[in-house]
Motif scaffolding. Sequence first.
Motif, PDB file in Angstrom:
ATOM      1  N   GLY A  71      31.254  49.511  39.147  1.00  0.00           N
ATOM      2  CA  GLY A  71      31.590  49.859  40.523  1.00  0.00           C
ATOM      3  C   GLY A  71      31.137  48.813  41.524  1.00  0.00           C
ATOM      4  N   GLU A  72      31.192  49.172  42.794  1.00  0.00           N
ATOM      5  CA  GLU A  72      30.900  48.227  43.874  1.00  0.00           C
ATOM      6  C   GLU A  72      29.438  47.779  43.878  1.00  0.00           C
ATOM      7  OE1 GLU A  72      32.460  49.454  47.701  1.00  0.00           O
ATOM      8  OE2 GLU A  72      33.997  50.637  46.701  1.00  0.00           O
ATOM      9  N   LEU A  75      29.106  45.173  41.300  1.00  0.00           N
ATOM     10  CA  LEU A  75      29.775  43.955  41.744  1.00  0.00           C
ATOM     11  C   LEU A  75      28.856  43.142  42.655  1.00  0.00           C
ATOM     12  CD1 LEU A  75      32.224  42.105  42.071  1.00  0.00           C
ATOM     13  CD2 LEU A  75      33.069  43.651  43.852  1.00  0.00           C
ATOM     14  N   GLY A  76      28.195  43.822  43.580  1.00  0.00           N
ATOM     15  CA  GLY A  76      27.250  43.130  44.457  1.00  0.00           C
ATOM     16  C   GLY A  76      26.125  42.481  43.674  1.00  0.00           C
ATOM     17  N   ILE A 116      38.720  42.619  39.319  1.00  0.00           N
ATOM     18  CA  ILE A 116      38.535  43.766  40.202  1.00  0.00           C
ATOM     19  C   ILE A 116      39.873  44.458  40.399  1.00  0.00           C
ATOM     20  CG2 ILE A 116      37.775  44.524  42.494  1.00  0.00           C
ATOM     21  CD1 ILE A 116      36.189  41.853  42.658  1.00  0.00           C
ATOM     22  N   PHE A 143      35.686  45.667  37.297  1.00  0.00           N
ATOM     23  CA  PHE A 143      35.250  46.590  38.341  1.00  0.00           C
ATOM     24  C   PHE A 143      36.431  47.377  38.881  1.00  0.00           C
ATOM     25  CE2 PHE A 143      32.438  42.957  38.224  1.00  0.00           C
ATOM     26  CZ  PHE A 143      31.176  43.523  38.281  1.00  0.00           C
ATOM     27  N   VAL A 145      37.258  49.853  42.069  1.00  0.00           N
ATOM     28  CA  VAL A 145      36.662  50.199  43.357  1.00  0.00           C
ATOM     29  C   VAL A 145      37.503  51.248  44.073  1.00  0.00           C
ATOM     30  CG1 VAL A 145      35.580  47.938  43.563  1.00  0.00           C
ATOM     31  CG2 VAL A 145      37.865  48.296  44.535  1.00  0.00           C
ATOM     32  N   THR A 146      36.836  52.049  44.875  1.00  0.00           N
ATOM     33  CA  THR A 146      37.504  53.134  45.591  1.00  0.00           C
ATOM     34  C   THR A 146      38.349  52.614  46.736  1.00  0.00           C
ATOM     35  OG1 THR A 146      35.668  54.608  45.038  1.00  0.00           O
ATOM     36  CG2 THR A 146      37.131  55.305  46.811  1.00  0.00           C
ATOM     37  N   ARG A 150      38.033  47.491  51.782  1.00  0.00           N
ATOM     38  CA  ARG A 150      36.616  47.355  52.128  1.00  0.00           C
ATOM     39  C   ARG A 150      35.939  46.298  51.262  1.00  0.00           C
ATOM     40  NH1 ARG A 150      34.082  52.682  51.319  1.00  0.00           N
ATOM     41  NH2 ARG A 150      33.894  52.061  49.139  1.00  0.00           N
ATOM     42  N   VAL A 151      36.270  46.293  49.983  1.00  0.00           N
ATOM     43  CA  VAL A 151      35.683  45.303  49.080  1.00  0.00           C
ATOM     44  C   VAL A 151      36.122  43.896  49.479  1.00  0.00           C
ATOM     45  CG1 VAL A 151      35.706  44.455  46.701  1.00  0.00           C
ATOM     46  CG2 VAL A 151      35.388  46.883  47.153  1.00  0.00           C
ATOM     47  N   GLU A 154      33.986  42.826  52.296  1.00  0.00           N
ATOM     48  CA  GLU A 154      32.632  42.510  51.839  1.00  0.00           C
ATOM     49  C   GLU A 154      32.583  41.156  51.130  1.00  0.00           C
ATOM     50  OE1 GLU A 154      31.663  45.902  49.503  1.00  0.00           O
ATOM     51  OE2 GLU A 154      31.191  47.174  51.230  1.00  0.00           O
TER      52      GLU A 154
END
Length: 235
Positions: A71-72, A75-76, A116, A143, A145-146, A150-151, A154
């Motif tokens: 998930g996010e 990923l970070g 992703i 990954f 992501v929802t 937004r990703v 980021e």
Amino acid sequence: MQAALDAPSSRVIEVWLADARHDQRVKAIAESADRLGLKTHAVEREQLDELLPDKIHQGCIARCKPLEALGEIELGMLLDDLEQQPLLLILDGVQDPHNLGACLRTAEAAGAHAVIAPKDRASGLTATAIKISSGSAERLPFFQVTNLARVLRELQQRGIWIIGTSGESEQSLYQSGLTGPVAIVLGAEGKGIRRLTREHCDEVVFIPMQGQTESLNVSVAAGVCLYEAYRQRLL
């Protein structure tokens, strides 16, 4: 199966091998399973056929824990730990697990650090995707992501340049600089990247093509884009 056994955190629980096979590949699988302390069964091929009817098993079957997407947060963490310029592949709406598996295989071969995709209306790590990836799904972080928009924001805040692809663009892929921190965005065949996704791209390019072909398979497009990045980074 060998890729699953060799993964840093193996998902394999139990292994079945055809007792008639004595080649080097099966020997290596048996040795890896033994090293991990896994239970291995030598059985007749007919028993393997019963375990997986209508499937091609090549004389080897493993019972595994599910391979789950990250998930996010993960990923970070991956980006925080990278010591190289990030090279990411983002798949926007790719629903065919065959294409996802092929993209994972291509991305790993070209040196991408992660793939992703959104959770909704996109393929996940199905058995088909994992098989088509030929082991890459075990090694390359994937990954889901929802909120993809937004990703993307980021990633931009981290200094990663977002490059979308579209046949309607006027700039060629080969005019784009791909040596820095880059995320390449590809959409599903026939649809391309979504409008909202495109709005979050820093740059949009097209892949030059000859003949009358209107579009490339997404895994082929991924190969073209990622290997151009690989080529530029070698210069």
